[in-house]
Each structure stands twice: as C-alpha cells, then as structure tokens.
Design a protein around this motif. Structure first.
Motif, mmCIF file in Angstrom:
data_model
loop_
_atom_site.group_PDB
_atom_site.id
_atom_site.type_symbol
_atom_site.label_atom_id
_atom_site.label_comp_id
_atom_site.label_asym_id
_atom_site.label_seq_id
_atom_site.Cartn_x
_atom_site.Cartn_y
_atom_site.Cartn_z
ATOM 1 N N PRO A 160 0.808 -1.227 0.000
ATOM 2 C CA PRO A 160 0.000 0.000 0.000
ATOM 3 C C PRO A 160 0.840 1.277 0.000
ATOM 4 C CG PRO A 160 -0.263 -1.193 2.072
ATOM 5 C CD PRO A 160 0.670 -1.981 1.248
ATOM 6 N N THR A 161 0.245 2.347 -0.478
ATOM 7 C CA THR A 161 0.897 3.652 -0.417
ATOM 8 C C THR A 161 1.023 4.025 1.069
ATOM 9 O OG1 THR A 161 -0.438 4.139 -2.339
ATOM 10 C CG2 THR A 161 0.751 5.991 -1.378
ATOM 11 N N PRO A 162 2.180 4.492 1.518
ATOM 12 C CA PRO A 162 2.327 4.820 2.948
ATOM 13 C C PRO A 162 1.318 5.907 3.362
ATOM 14 C CG PRO A 162 4.454 4.875 1.833
ATOM 15 C CD PRO A 162 3.417 4.728 0.771
ATOM 16 N N ASP A 163 0.821 5.818 4.582
ATOM 17 C CA ASP A 163 -0.130 6.816 5.108
ATOM 18 C C ASP A 163 0.512 8.194 5.096
ATOM 19 O OD1 ASP A 163 -2.195 5.056 5.589
ATOM 20 O OD2 ASP A 163 -1.367 4.468 7.548
ATOM 21 N N ASN A 164 -0.230 9.171 4.573
ATOM 22 C CA ASN A 164 0.294 10.543 4.581
ATOM 23 C C ASN A 164 -0.214 11.266 5.835
ATOM 24 O OD1 ASN A 164 1.123 13.126 4.139
ATOM 25 N ND2 ASN A 164 0.467 13.210 1.999
ATOM 26 N N VAL A 165 0.702 11.542 6.754
ATOM 27 C CA VAL A 165 0.311 12.178 8.019
ATOM 28 C C VAL A 165 0.968 13.550 8.154
ATOM 29 C CG1 VAL A 165 -0.191 10.049 9.277
ATOM 30 C CG2 VAL A 165 2.158 10.893 9.187
ATOM 31 N N ASP A 166 1.454 14.092 7.046
ATOM 32 C CA ASP A 166 2.190 15.367 7.107
ATOM 33 C C ASP A 166 1.346 16.499 7.709
ATOM 34 O OD1 ASP A 166 4.247 14.050 6.001
ATOM 35 O OD2 ASP A 166 4.097 14.937 3.993
ATOM 36 N N HIS A 167 0.078 16.575 7.283
ATOM 37 C CA HIS A 167 -0.768 17.661 7.784
ATOM 38 C C HIS A 167 -0.970 17.527 9.295
ATOM 39 C CE1 HIS A 167 -3.834 20.685 7.930
ATOM 40 N NE2 HIS A 167 -4.685 19.827 8.490
ATOM 41 N N GLU A 168 -1.252 16.292 9.709
ATOM 42 C CA GLU A 168 -1.485 16.063 11.147
ATOM 43 C C GLU A 168 -0.220 16.356 11.952
ATOM 44 O OE1 GLU A 168 -3.783 12.183 11.699
ATOM 45 O OE2 GLU A 168 -3.570 12.375 9.526
ATOM 46 N N VAL A 169 0.939 16.029 11.384
ATOM 47 C CA VAL A 169 2.217 16.308 12.061
ATOM 48 C C VAL A 169 2.379 17.824 12.244
ATOM 49 C CG1 VAL A 169 4.742 16.247 11.797
ATOM 50 C CG2 VAL A 169 3.406 14.206 11.346
ATOM 51 N N ASP A 170 2.061 18.573 11.176
ATOM 52 C CA ASP A 170 2.180 20.045 11.252
ATOM 53 C C ASP A 170 1.295 20.622 12.363
ATOM 54 O OD1 ASP A 170 4.021 20.193 9.306
ATOM 55 O OD2 ASP A 170 2.627 20.733 7.678
ATOM 56 N N VAL A 171 0.070 20.141 12.384
ATOM 57 C CA VAL A 171 -0.891 20.645 13.386
ATOM 58 C C VAL A 171 -0.384 20.355 14.801
ATOM 59 C CG1 VAL A 171 -3.244 20.356 14.290
ATOM 60 C CG2 VAL A 171 -2.848 20.457 11.816
ATOM 61 N N THR A 187 15.519 19.618 17.752
ATOM 62 C CA THR A 187 15.225 20.481 16.594
ATOM 63 C C THR A 187 13.822 20.148 16.075
ATOM 64 O OG1 THR A 187 16.099 18.925 14.998
ATOM 65 C CG2 THR A 187 17.667 20.510 15.919
ATOM 66 N N ASP A 188 13.280 21.058 15.239
ATOM 67 C CA ASP A 188 11.952 20.832 14.652
ATOM 68 C C ASP A 188 11.937 19.565 13.816
ATOM 69 O OD1 ASP A 188 11.114 23.068 15.865
ATOM 70 O OD2 ASP A 188 10.620 24.209 14.030
ATOM 71 N N GLU A 189 13.041 19.345 13.082
ATOM 72 C CA GLU A 189 13.123 18.169 12.201
ATOM 73 C C GLU A 189 13.061 16.879 13.016
ATOM 74 O OE1 GLU A 189 16.683 17.972 9.873
ATOM 75 O OE2 GLU A 189 16.025 16.118 8.901
ATOM 76 N N GLU A 190 13.812 16.868 14.109
ATOM 77 C CA GLU A 190 13.805 15.676 14.967
ATOM 78 C C GLU A 190 12.421 15.450 15.571
ATOM 79 O OE1 GLU A 190 18.489 15.639 16.443
ATOM 80 O OE2 GLU A 190 17.007 16.775 17.582
ATOM 81 N N GLU A 191 11.779 16.534 15.990
ATOM 82 C CA GLU A 191 10.448 16.425 16.582
ATOM 83 C C GLU A 191 9.437 15.926 15.539
ATOM 84 O OE1 GLU A 191 10.130 16.838 19.850
ATOM 85 O OE2 GLU A 191 8.039 16.185 19.688
ATOM 86 N N CYS A 192 9.565 16.430 14.302
ATOM 87 C CA CYS A 192 8.693 16.003 13.203
ATOM 88 C C CYS A 192 8.825 14.503 12.961
ATOM 89 C CB CYS A 192 9.068 16.736 11.917
ATOM 90 S SG CYS A 192 8.190 18.255 11.700
ATOM 91 N N ASN A 193 10.078 14.043 12.908
ATOM 92 C CA ASN A 193 10.336 12.608 12.684
ATOM 93 C C ASN A 193 9.651 11.769 13.752
ATOM 94 O OD1 ASN A 193 11.841 12.751 10.362
ATOM 95 N ND2 ASN A 193 13.785 13.006 11.442
ATOM 96 N N LEU A 194 9.785 12.231 14.984
ATOM 97 C CA LEU A 194 9.206 11.494 16.109
ATOM 98 C C LEU A 194 7.677 11.476 16.023
ATOM 99 C CD1 LEU A 194 9.669 10.043 18.786
ATOM 100 C CD2 LEU A 194 9.619 12.254 19.909
ATOM 101 N N LEU A 195 7.092 12.640 15.730
ATOM 102 C CA LEU A 195 5.633 12.725 15.629
ATOM 103 C C LEU A 195 5.124 11.858 14.475
ATOM 104 C CD1 LEU A 195 5.094 16.561 16.214
ATOM 105 C CD2 LEU A 195 4.409 14.703 17.728
ATOM 106 N N HIS A 196 5.882 11.870 13.371
ATOM 107 C CA HIS A 196 5.525 11.077 12.206
ATOM 108 C C HIS A 196 5.444 9.599 12.594
ATOM 109 C CE1 HIS A 196 5.923 9.308 8.187
ATOM 110 N NE2 HIS A 196 5.370 10.450 7.757
#
Lengths: 469, 319
Positions: A160-171, A187-196
């Motif tokens: 399957p296509t991987p789930d796109n959670v970018d918007h939810e991560v931003d919020v 950093t923001d990048e590290e936090e984003c990775n973790l939230l993702h």
C-alpha cells in the motif's frame, strides 16, 4: 577489449577451472551441495503443513548452499594470488606478456564459471527434490494446487501507499510549540520525525469496531493478470483467547459505495490470511482501496498492522523455475563479489592474512544494517524522549563523532549491496523480478566487483612479486 | 688496420643498479645489488657468476620486472622491464621450475603458449617439438606434480622457449639435472646462441659457465668483482702448454735437455687428463651402446626445436 586480452583471460580462467577440478575442490562441491539440498528437502519438518515444509525446505537448502559456496569462493579467492606469489608460480605468468588486470580477471572469471556450474547443478537438484517431495506426500489435489499457487510460483508483491500524516504532524507540532512541550535540545526536524513515527504507529492499531484503509496503485501491466490474491497479516498484541473477525472489502476508491470484492474473516489465532480475488476485480483499475473493518468486541480483538508489511496484493507473474533462475543469478552476483573481494585481498596481503581481512570486510558489510538503525536520528530522539527527561545529554565526544563518521562512510559503501531478503521471497512464492536481477548484475557484478578488480589489479601491478629469498 | 664495424646496441643495459630490500617499516634490511653496471650484446652467452646471495637472482628478477630497482636504470630490449610488449621477446627459466603441478607437461606448454597469443596449431607444433627437444615426449601427458626434479627442470626450459624468444634468461639452468642432462642443456645453450639468441645465464657452478659463456661477470655481495671474456679471465699469460704424443724415455730426455737449455729452469711434465664430466659421459656412451633400452630420463640427444628461428628470421619487436 582486444582479442588477445580475451584469449589470455580465458586461458587463466580455464587454468583456474582445471585447478579446481584436479585439486578435487570442484568435484567435492559438486557432490556435497546437491547432497545437502536433497537431505534438507527430504527431512525438514517446518511447521507441519505442506506449504510450511516446502517453504522451509527451499529457504534452508538455498541458504546452506549459499553459505557453503560463499565460504568456498572466498577461501579460494583469498588463496589464489597470495598462494601463487608464495609458491612462485605467479612469477612465470608475470614474466609473460600479461597485464596484471588480465591475471585478476582470469581468476575472477574462472570462479564465476565454477559457481555458475555449481548453481545450475544445485538449481536442478532443488527443483527435482521439491517436486519429489510434493508428489511423495499423498496430498489432495486442493493442497497441491494451494502449494503451486502460494509457494511454487513467483508472485508480484504490491504494497500500500504509505499513510500521509504530514498535515497532522504540522498541526501537532504547532500545538506542542505553542504549549512549550518540545525539549530545548530537540530540533523541529527531529520532533517532526518522532511525531511522524508516533502517528503512523497510532494508525496501525485497529480496535474492535474500528476500520483501517489502505490505498494501492495498480501498475498498468498488472491489471489484466488472472491470478490475484490478497495477503493480510492478522496480528493481535493481546494474549486473550478471543478470535479475530472482521470484513475485508476492496473498492475502486475511498468513497465508492459498491465494493468490488467483499469477504468475511473469522480466524481463531494470529495468522497470515490469504484470499483469492476474482481476476475481473482489478481490471482497468489504477487505484484500489482495501478496507478492513474489525469485528465487534465480543467477536474480535485489537489488531496491529505493521506499516508496509501487513497487507500485500500478490499477482502471479512467473513460474517457480523462472523465479529460481533469477534467484540463482542474484546469488551468483553475490558470489562474484566474494570472489572479487578474495582475489583483491590476496593481491594485497599474504595468505592467511588475506582471509582475515576479507572476513572482516564481510562482517562489516553484514552489520552495517544494525548501524543504520543505531545512527537513525529519529531513533536517537525517541531514545532521548524515553530517557530521563531532566538530564541534559552529553555533547558527542571525538570518539563518538569519529565513530559516526566511519559508520556513515561504511553505510555508503555497503548499503547498495543489499538486495532484500531473496531467500525469504523465493520460499514464500514472491516474485524475484528481472529488475531485481538486473540491479544485482549492475551493482554487484559490475560495480562492486569492478571496483575491487581495479584496486586488486592496480596493487598487483605495483607490488614486487619476488621477495627476498 | 682496425675495422670500422659499428658497436651493436646492447640488448640489456644496466646502469648503477642498486637494490635494497626493506622491512615492513621501510627500514633497509639487505643490500642485494650495489651500484651494478653491465651491458649484454646480441648473440652473447653472458654468465653471471657468484656465490649464493651475491645478487645474481635479484639482478635477473629486476630485469624481468619482478622487482623494482631502488636506484639506477635498467633497459631490456630498449624498454623498461615492466613493459608488457617487450616480454613477448623474453624467455625465462627460474632457479626452480615453479610450474602448475595439476597440469600435464603438454597442458603447461600449451597454457604458456596461450599467454603469448600463439595460435592453436602453432602451439601444438611448438609443444611437440619442445617436448621432443627436452626428451619428455614419453611423459607429455603426465602431471607435472609427478615429475622428478630433473624432468620439471626440462619442462621449465621448454616453457622458456615456447615463444621463440630473442633474450633467454636462465637462472641456474643445470640445477637438479644429472651430468648427461647438464651436458645436454649446455649443448642446447650453445646451439641456441648459434641461432642468434642472446642468453643470460646465472650460476654458481663454475664448470657450467666456463663451458658455455662468452662473457662472464663475477658478483660478490651485490658488486662486480671481475668481468670479461672467459678466455681473458682464465688465460695464464706467463706460461704456455705444449701437448705432444707420448715419447720414448730417450727422446723425452733429449727434448727436456733442449728446453732446459732454452728456458734455464725445470719444465712441468704430466699426462693430459679428462675432467670427470667428460669421463662420465664416455662411460654412459659406452653403456648405451650395449644396453637395449635407455632407462634414464635423458632420452634425447642435443637437438633444437625447429621453430626456434635464427637471428635473421626473428621479427623485430615494435614497442
């Protein structure tokens, strides 16, 4: 390449084969390898089921064959030039009008031919042994058909296509920032990775009555195929005795009212559920949506679907024989790299030092996949979050920095050599494509062996071949 | 009147060659060749003489590109020793015949022939001729691993000639051979030189060098201690030897009296004797006449393979 160069390389390759035959190396391997394959196929028990037995038989016989041939190829490679320098036989070749790269290539092609011959013998033996095993078990026609449709086949795997959670991560990130809950050293990048990671993990858990959707893009060439099945890994982390039930549907898109295919699932335990899908289902479809609706709490339990692994569409593309041929070609490419590594180390070091160095390189290559995990920035952040929250982390020292630098270089060197788990795939009836085979030929046979060949030939041309008596 | 013939270009030129072997840490371990200079001219049989460890083999290995000089220059057939094309014109017999023991004699010669890009038909012809020349036709299909040292030496010599070389480098060519084999190899060296081949022979066996070499250089501790033609080096210019048929005691007394009067001192008189090699060869020759079958490995008389061309038939090498 000039004709006389090819003639010289062929002469040295023929010498290599002759030596392997007359020193009994090749005849012994030609007897041992088929014997081991036959023994494994005829005696292995697996999980007790016919498919389990055949799956294990293929996986272990190929694995042990690969291991024996790998050790033999590496030892022969490591001994080749080093031993010839010690025994002074190489002097008589070096004083003839032969370039050092012709010596290297001659040895390498010799072992490539030997391994190709052995793989043909092993492939024929495995095919014959597996067919004997299938026919000698008094299986019903249905069981035999299942075996031929699931294991003794080459099926293309569509994930399957991987789930796109970018918007939810931003919020979420904005919300965490606003509430000041992000640690200062992150950093923001590290936090984003973790939230993702956390969001993907959360979406993988499906409670009773909840549903999970996957989207798949169907390649055009695939949509006309006839034999299609859907594989679903039903896995629950809970240990209770409840069964697993639910409804599986396939629809043309997320909002389609009428499903293309629908089936009820009722399983007692964690299992891999495989269901055949009518050929018309995928005809002319570009995208499909697969939905699993978990049963009610009294009939089912919470399930976890591993991202990218739990759902696969399997489409028959190849026979087992063709799949085995491609697998053997990939194994041949790996053996060619081992041979190249052995010959090159033997052009640099004396025997047995050459063997130790070659083994060390292989071990480094095998273990870098664990280094990849350890050096993943998201993993480090996750580790930090689970640690003592108030303890300030120590800044990396010189040793840690150097280690990481070496690690990153090693990853660059070894990562392209990974070709997925081909033994797992061939023994599960998964297609080993010509694309995979071509990739192995280009990367392993041409690139890795080529680089090793250039290094080996260069050092051999600079090295003094007659030491002080 | 002196002749105005131009000086030929040397086939091998060594100028102030020094070779120092170093250890792992690059510290000097041994100075094998020290400031060596020599020239070898076309058609010469050049002897490199010296005790073990004098630098003979090291010099040869540098000429063949197996070792690199520490300093000095080396030119072989007009090129650097590492030049692959030049190697088409060189034949080499190492001090021990390092051949592949899993190959037969015929396969060995065929293999080395392939490395010279000689076509199949020509390889077959040359192999047959060389096997006949070294007296191993009867053992052509036996593995070299089963050969005696002498047989391995003979096949080693054959492989050195498979390419019909211009320059033949022989390191201890008679080592491991019986006296008959030694004589045959020496006769072969002379026959090859007559065909215009240039031969560099390294040996510590003085008789070998004396029997066949035109020019000799004696090495000791990597340096030249004596150099020149064999005649020049061995001639005693302060005395002469007169060989006459055996005389009766009265006639001998008369002749001696005349000589005493003329030279004013007592002359030395003895019977000319054979050396042990000549005596041995005579005994074997007589035995051969009476024995129906020759049981030794030395089955061949000295003959030279027909494909080994004379100098004016040699193709010129293009570098």
């Amino acid at each position: 390449m000039k004709t006389n160069t090819i003639k010289k390389i062929t002469a040295i390759a023929a010498l290599t084969i002759k030596q392997a035959v007359r020193s009994k190396t090749l005849p012994i391997l030609a007897v041992i390898l088929p014997a081991v394959i036959i023994l494994i196929v005829l005696t292995i028990k697996g999980d007790g089921s016919a498919t389990g037995q055949i799956r294990m038989a293929i996986k272990y016989s190929l694995g042990i064959m690969w291991l024996i041939m790998g050790i033999a190829t590496l030892s022969a490679g490591c001994a080749s030039i080093a031993r010839e320098i010690e025994d002074k036989q190489l002097r008589l070749i070096a004083v003839k009008p032969v370039h050092k790269y012709e010596i290297w290539l001659g040895r390498w092609f010799g072992w490539l031919a030997i391994n190709a011959g052995l793989l043909i013998i092993c492939g024929l033996t495995l095919t014959a042994a597996v067919h004997y095993k299938v026919n000698s078990q008094n299986l019903s026609a249905t069981a035999k058909e299942k075996l031929h449709n699931t294991i003794l086949i080459g099926r293309l795997r569509i994930t399957p296509t991987p789930d796109n959670v970018d918007h939810e991560v931003d919020v979420l990130l904005k919300r965490l920032k606003a509430s000041g809950k992000i640690p200062t050293d992150t950093t923001d990048e590290e936090e984003c990775n973790l939230l993702h990671k956390k969001l993907i993990a959360a979406k993988s858990i499906v409670a009773p009555n909840a549903e999970k959707k996957w989207t798949m893009t169907i390649p055009k060439a695939v949509s006309q195929e006839k034999n299609v099945s859907l594989k679903l890994e039903l896995h629950s982390p809970t240990r209770n005795e409840k069964p697993i039930s639910g409804t599986l549907t396939i629809s043309a898109n997320k909002s389609a009212a009428e499903p293309l295919f629908k089936t009820e699932i009722n399983q007692k335990y964690n299992t891999i559920y495989i269901v055949d899908i009518p050929s018309a289902t995928l005809a002319n479809k570009e995208n499909i949506t697969i939905t699993f609706k978990n049963g009610s709490p009294d009939k089912s339990k919470t399930l976890v679907f591993t991202p990218g692994k739990s759902v696969e569409l399997l489409i028959t593309k190849s026979s087992f024989t063709a799949n085995l041929i491609r697998t053997m070609l990939i194994i041949l490419c790996y053996l060619a790299v081992l041979s190249a590594l052995g010959i090159t180390t033997s052009a640099i070091f004396y025997f047995p030092v050459a063997s130790f160095i070659a083994i060390a390189v292989i071990m480094a290559g095998i273990t870098t996949q664990y280094f990849v995990f350890a050096s993943d920035p998201a993993h480090k952040v996750e580790h930090h979050h689970h640690g003592h929250e108030h303890e300030q982390p120590k800044p990396p020292g010189i040793t840690e920095k150097t280690g990481e630098l070496i690690l990153n270089k090693l990853i660059i060197v070894f990562e392209p050599a990974r070709q997925g788990n081909i033994l797992q795939d061939i023994s599960s009836g998964i297609l080993i494509s010509w694309h995979d085979t071509g990739r192995a030929i280009v990367i392993l046979l041409l690139l890795y062996s080529g680089i090793l060949g250039i290094i080996g030939s260069y050092i051999l041309s600079k090295r003094e071949l007659a030491a002080l008596n | 009147m002196k002749s105005l013939q131009p000086t030929p270009t040397p086939i091998v030129q060594i100028n102030t060659l020094t070779k120092i072997f170093r250890d792992f840490w690059h510290r000097p371990k041994a100075r094998a060749v020290n400031n060596l200079s020599l020239n070898i001219y076309p058609g010469e049989i050049f002897g490199l003489l010296g005790p073990n460890g004098s630098g003979k083999s090291t010099t040869i290995k540098i000429l063949l590109g197996l070792l690199h000089p520490s300093s000095g220059t080396v030119t072989v057939l007009g090129s650097k020793p590492q030049n692959v094309i030049t190697k088409n014109e060189i034949g080499y017999l190492p001090e021990e015949s390092h051949l592949y023991k899993h190959l037969t004699a015929r396969e060995s010669l065929d293999f080395y022939g392939k490395l010279f890009d000689i076509n199949k038909e020509e390889r077959r012809k040359r192999t047959d001729e060389l096997l006949d020349m070294v007296g191993l036709t009867h053992a052509a299909d036996r593995m070299i691993g089963e050969f005696s040292k002498g047989m391995a030496r003979r096949i080693g010599l054959a492989q050195a000639l498979i390419n019909d070389p211009k320059l033949i480098i022989l390191d201890e060519p008679t080592s491991g051979l019986d006296p008959i084999g030694c004589r045959q190899v020496k006769d072969l060296i002379i026959a090859l030189a007559k065909r215009g081949k240039t031969i560099l022979l390294s040996s510590h066996l003085l008789a070998d060098v004396e029997d066949v070499c035109d020019q000799v250089t004696i090495l000791f501790n990597g340096s030249i201690r004596a150099s020149g033609s064999v005649t020049q080096l061995l001639e005693k210019r302060d005395s002469i030897r007169l060989t006459i048929p055996t005389l009766s005691p009265e006639k001998l007394k008369e002749v001696l009296n005349v000589i005493r009067k003329k030279i004013g001192s007592e002359p030395e008189i003895d019977h000319p004797s054979l050396n042990l090699e000549q005596f041995f060869l005579q005994v074997v020759a007589k035995a051969n006449e009476t024995e129906a079958e020759n049981m030794s490995g030395a089955a061949s008389d000295t003959k030279v393979a027909a494909f080994l061309k004379t100098e004016n038939q040699q193709p010129k090498i293009n570098n």
